[in-house]
Design an enzyme around this catalytic site. Structure first.
Site, mmCIF file in Angstrom:
data_model
loop_
_atom_site.group_PDB
_atom_site.id
_atom_site.type_symbol
_atom_site.label_atom_id
_atom_site.label_comp_id
_atom_site.label_asym_id
_atom_site.label_seq_id
_atom_site.Cartn_x
_atom_site.Cartn_y
_atom_site.Cartn_z
ATOM 1 N N TYR A 128 13.605 0.151 9.427
ATOM 2 C CA TYR A 128 12.515 -0.740 8.995
ATOM 3 C C TYR A 128 12.952 -1.540 7.763
ATOM 4 C CZ TYR A 128 8.539 1.079 11.805
ATOM 5 O OH TYR A 128 7.654 1.400 12.808
ATOM 6 N N GLU A 244 4.225 8.656 10.302
ATOM 7 C CA GLU A 244 5.218 8.964 9.266
ATOM 8 C C GLU A 244 4.518 9.464 8.008
ATOM 9 O OE1 GLU A 244 7.741 5.698 8.026
ATOM 10 O OE2 GLU A 244 8.922 7.016 6.740
HETATM 11 C C1 LIG Z 1 14.903 8.416 -0.172
HETATM 12 C C2 LIG Z 1 14.381 7.258 0.634
HETATM 13 C C3 LIG Z 1 14.467 7.296 2.014
HETATM 14 C C4 LIG Z 1 14.043 6.211 2.775
HETATM 15 N N1 LIG Z 1 14.222 6.248 4.145
HETATM 16 C C5 LIG Z 1 13.953 5.131 4.870
HETATM 17 C C6 LIG Z 1 14.267 5.090 6.270
HETATM 18 O O1 LIG Z 1 14.770 6.061 6.853
HETATM 19 N N2 LIG Z 1 14.044 3.942 6.942
HETATM 20 C C7 LIG Z 1 13.470 2.853 6.344
HETATM 21 O O2 LIG Z 1 13.271 1.852 7.027
HETATM 22 N N3 LIG Z 1 13.152 2.859 5.021
HETATM 23 C C8 LIG Z 1 13.394 3.966 4.281
HETATM 24 N N4 LIG Z 1 13.093 3.989 2.924
HETATM 25 C C9 LIG Z 1 12.587 2.757 2.308
HETATM 26 C C10 LIG Z 1 11.169 2.860 1.791
HETATM 27 O O3 LIG Z 1 10.251 2.740 2.841
HETATM 28 C C11 LIG Z 1 11.003 1.750 0.736
HETATM 29 O O4 LIG Z 1 11.816 2.115 -0.373
HETATM 30 C C12 LIG Z 1 9.587 1.558 0.298
HETATM 31 O O5 LIG Z 1 8.820 0.997 1.323
HETATM 32 C C13 LIG Z 1 9.485 0.658 -0.971
HETATM 33 O O6 LIG Z 1 10.191 -0.534 -0.777
HETATM 34 P P1 LIG Z 1 11.278 -1.031 -1.832
HETATM 35 O O7 LIG Z 1 12.206 0.091 -2.129
HETATM 36 O O8 LIG Z 1 11.880 -2.298 -1.317
HETATM 37 O O9 LIG Z 1 10.469 -1.310 -3.177
HETATM 38 P P2 LIG Z 1 9.644 -2.659 -3.543
HETATM 39 O O10 LIG Z 1 8.893 -3.120 -2.354
HETATM 40 O O11 LIG Z 1 10.603 -3.623 -4.170
HETATM 41 O O12 LIG Z 1 8.648 -2.097 -4.608
HETATM 42 C C14 LIG Z 1 9.012 -1.883 -5.980
HETATM 43 C C15 LIG Z 1 7.771 -1.397 -6.716
HETATM 44 O O13 LIG Z 1 6.742 -2.383 -6.693
HETATM 45 C C16 LIG Z 1 5.533 -1.867 -6.182
HETATM 46 N N5 LIG Z 1 4.866 -2.872 -5.343
HETATM 47 C C17 LIG Z 1 5.443 -3.720 -4.461
HETATM 48 N N6 LIG Z 1 4.521 -4.492 -3.869
HETATM 49 C C18 LIG Z 1 3.317 -4.143 -4.379
HETATM 50 C C19 LIG Z 1 1.978 -4.576 -4.167
HETATM 51 N N7 LIG Z 1 1.670 -5.521 -3.289
HETATM 52 N N8 LIG Z 1 0.980 -3.950 -4.866
HETATM 53 C C20 LIG Z 1 1.255 -2.967 -5.764
HETATM 54 N N9 LIG Z 1 2.518 -2.528 -6.004
HETATM 55 C C21 LIG Z 1 3.526 -3.102 -5.343
HETATM 56 C C22 LIG Z 1 5.943 -0.678 -5.310
HETATM 57 O O14 LIG Z 1 4.917 0.290 -5.223
HETATM 58 C C23 LIG Z 1 7.147 -0.137 -6.102
HETATM 59 O O15 LIG Z 1 6.699 0.703 -7.130
HETATM 60 C C24 LIG Z 1 13.485 5.074 2.140
HETATM 61 C C25 LIG Z 1 13.371 5.044 0.751
HETATM 62 C C26 LIG Z 1 13.808 6.117 -0.003
HETATM 63 C C27 LIG Z 1 13.689 6.036 -1.505
#
Ligand SMILES: Cc1cc2nc3c(=O)[nH]c(=O)nc-3n(C[C@H](O)[C@H](O)[C@H](O)COP(=O)(O)OP(=O)(O)OC[C@H]3O[C@@H](n4cnc5c(N)ncnc54)[C@H](O)[C@@H]3O)c2cc1C
Length: 398
Positions: A128, A244
Site C-alpha cells: 500500500y 488490518e
Molecule cells: C513498522 C511499520 C510497518 C509497516 N508495514 C507496512 C506494510 O506492510 N505495508 C504498507 O503498505 N505500509 C506499511 N507501513 C506504512 C504505514 O501504513 C504508514 O507509515 C502510515 O500509514 C503513516 O504514513 P507515513 O509513514 O507516510 O507518515 P505521514 O503520512 O507522512 O504522516 C506523518 C505524521 O503526520 C500525521 N498526519 C498526516 N496526515 C494527517 C492528517 N490529515 N491529520 C492529522 N495528522 C496527519 C500522521 O499521523 C503522522 O504522525 C508500515 C509502517 C511501519 C512504521
C-alpha cells in the site's frame, strides 16, 4: 446482563486449551513469552499447525475453510492462544487478503488463491504505502498500464512488512491518472518472483529486519490478477484496512502482556514493598487494566458484527487507537518496573540461544527492543491521528 461464558463456551475453551497443550511447540511459546524474535520457519510452523486443525482462518466462512465459529469462540480462541504464548498469525494472507477475495474476488480467484493462503504455499505482503503516500494513501503513484492480457507495473512501495519472506504482494496501483485520486486506483496481485521486482531491506532502530522497500520496473502482471473492477480498488483497499486495524488492536496480546507485567511487578521490590503496592505504579496498572476490559467489550462487538455478516467499519479505528495505546502503555510499564535493567539495548538477547548471564532479572533483556518496536503500533495500519479523523467523520459525523 450475564457476562460469564456458558457451559458450552467453557467446554470450547477446554478444547482450545487441550489443543494448545498438545500442539503448541514449547520452543515457540518460550520464544513468544520471552519476547524473542521469530524466524520465518517459526511463523510457518504455527500457521501449518493451525491449518491442520482447521482453525487458521477462523473468521472465514466455512465454505472456504473457516471453522464456522461465532464471536465468543473467536474471542476465547484469541485470548487462550495469547496467554499460552502462541505466535500471532502472519496477517497479510489470512486476515487481510482473504476477506477481500471472499467479498470481491472472482470465483476463479477464490478457488485458486484461498487454498494457497491456508496451506502456506503463498506468503503475502502488503504493497500500500509509498514514499509520500502513507496517510494520504489515495495519492499512490505506482502505475499499472494495461498491455493486452497483462498490466505493466512501475513504481515503489515502502515499509513492506516481511516482504523479504513473501512470494506474493497485493498492491494498490494507479490505473487512471485522469480520475479523482480515489477513483483511479486498482487492487493487483503481483508475483514477487517476476522479473523487475526488487526488495531492499530497511533496518529499523532496534536492529530488526522487519520492513522493506519494494521496487517495480516494467513488471508484467497477468490481468487475471486484478481483484474486482479496474479503478475500483479504493473500495477494496478500505475494506481490507478495517480488518488490518482490528487485528493490530491485539486484545489477546495485551491480555497476555498484562498478566506478565503483573507477575514482574509483584516480584520487584521498591522501598521495601512490591511494586504493585506503589501508589503511582498501581494507579497506572489499574487504569490500563480497566481500559483493556473496556476494549474487550468493543472487540467482542466488532467480532459479533463480522460473524453476523457485517464488516468491522469505523469501530476498527476505535479499536486500533485504544488497542495500540494499551500495548504501548504495557511496554512502558514493563520498562518502568525493571528500572535501569530495562535500559541496555541487547540485540543478541532477542535471538534463541543467547546465554549471557542477565544483568538484573532475565525478563529485562528484551524490554528496550520491545519498547522501541512498539512505537510502530500507533503508526502502521494508518496512524492513530488518521484514525481519529475517520472516527470524527464516520461516527461523529463532523
Ligand atoms: C513498522 C511499520 C510497518 C509497516 N508495514 C507496512 C506494510 O506492510 N505495508 C504498507 O503498505 N505500509 C506499511 N507501513 C506504512 C504505514 O501504513 C504508514 O507509515 C502510515 O500509514 C503513516 O504514513 P507515513 O509513514 O507516510 O507518515 P505521514 O503520512 O507522512 O504522516 C506523518 C505524521 O503526520 C500525521 N498526519 C498526516 N496526515 C494527517 C492528517 N490529515 N491529520 C492529522 N495528522 C496527519 C500522521 O499521523 C503522522 O504522525 C508500515 C509502517 C511501519 C512504521
Amino acid at each position: 446482563m450475564d457476562l460469564n461464558f456458558t457451559p458450552e463456551e467453557e467446554a470450547f475453551r477446554g478444547e482450545v486449551l487441550q489443543f494448545l497443550r498438545d500442539k503448541l511447540p514449547e520452543r515457540l511459546s518460550n520464544k513468544v513469552k520471552n519476547g524473542l524474535r521469530l524466524t520465518r520457519e517459526d511463523m510457518a510452523e504455527w500457521h501449518a499447525i493451525l491449518n491442520e486443525r482447521g482453525w487458521l482462518a477462523n473468521h472465514w466462512p466455512s465454505q472456504y475453510g473457516g471453522p464456522g465459529w461465532g464471536a465468543v469462540q473467536k474471542f476465547i480462541f484469541e485470548n487462550e492462544c495469547a496467554l499460552a504464548g502462541a505466535p500471532r498469525i502472519v496477517p497479510f494472507g489470512v486476515n487481510m487478503l482473504g476477506p477481500v477475495l471472499i467479498k470481491y474476488g472472482s470465483e476463479a480467484q477464490k478457488q485458486y488463491w484461498l487454498p494457497r493462503i491456508l496451506n502456506g504455499e503463498d506468503w503475502w505482503c502488503q504493497g500500500y504505502s509509498e514514499p509520500g503516500s502513507g496517510s494520504d494513501l489515495a495519492s499512490v503513484k505506482t502505475t499499472a498500464v494495461r498491455d493486452g492480457d497483462h498490466y505493466i507495473v512501475n513504481g515503489q512501495k515502502t515499509w513492506t512488512t516481511l516482504g523479504h519472506h513473501a512470494n506474493m504482494i497485493f498492491c494498490l496501483v494507479r490505473t487512471n491518472k485522469e480520475a479523482k485520486a480515489q477513483a483511479g486506483i486498482s487492487f493487483l496481485l503481483v508475483d514477487m518472483d517476476s522479473p523487475g521486482v526488487e526488495v531492499r531491506p530497511i533496518i529499523t532502530l532496534d536492529g530488526e529486519h522487519e520492513v522493506n522497500e519494494v521496487f517495480f520496473t516494467d513488471v508484467r502482471v497477468p490481468a487475471a490478477n486484478l481483484v474486482g473492477e479496474q479503478d475500483k480498488g479504493w473500495t477494496y483497499a478500505k475494506y481490507l484496512l478495517t480488518y488490518e486495524r482490528t487485528n493490530i488492536a491485539g486484545v489477546g496480546f495485551s491480555v497476555a502482556a498484562l498478566e506478565k507485567l503483573k507477575r514482574i511487578a509483584a516480584k520487584v521490590q521498591r522501598n521495601g514493598r512490591p511494586l504493585t503496592e506503589d501508589p503511582l505504579f498501581a494507579a497506572r496498572l489499574a487504569k490500563v487494566e480497566i481500559d483493556l476490559e473496556n476494549m474487550k467489550t468493543t472487540n467482542l462487538r466488532v467480532i459479533a458484527a463480522v460473524a453476523g455478516g457485517g464488516v468491522p467499519g469505523a469501530e476498527s479505528s476505535m479499536l486500533k487507537i485504544r488497542g495500540t495505546e494499551i500495548r504501548q502503555e504495557l511496554s512502558s510499564l514493563a520498562c518502568r518496573a525493571m528500572g535501569p535493567y530495562a535500559q541496555p539495548f541487547i540485540e543478541a538477547a532477542l535471538h534463541e540461544g543467547y546465554d549471557e548471564p542477565p544483568v538484573g532479572p532475565a525478563e529485562a533483556a528484551p524490554l528496550a527492543s520491545q519498547y522501541f518496536n512498539n512505537r510502530k503500533l500507533s503508526i502502521f495500519g494508518g496512524s492513530n491521528e488518521i484514525q481519529k479523523n475517520i472516527i470524527s467523520k464516520m461516527i461523529l459525523g463532523l
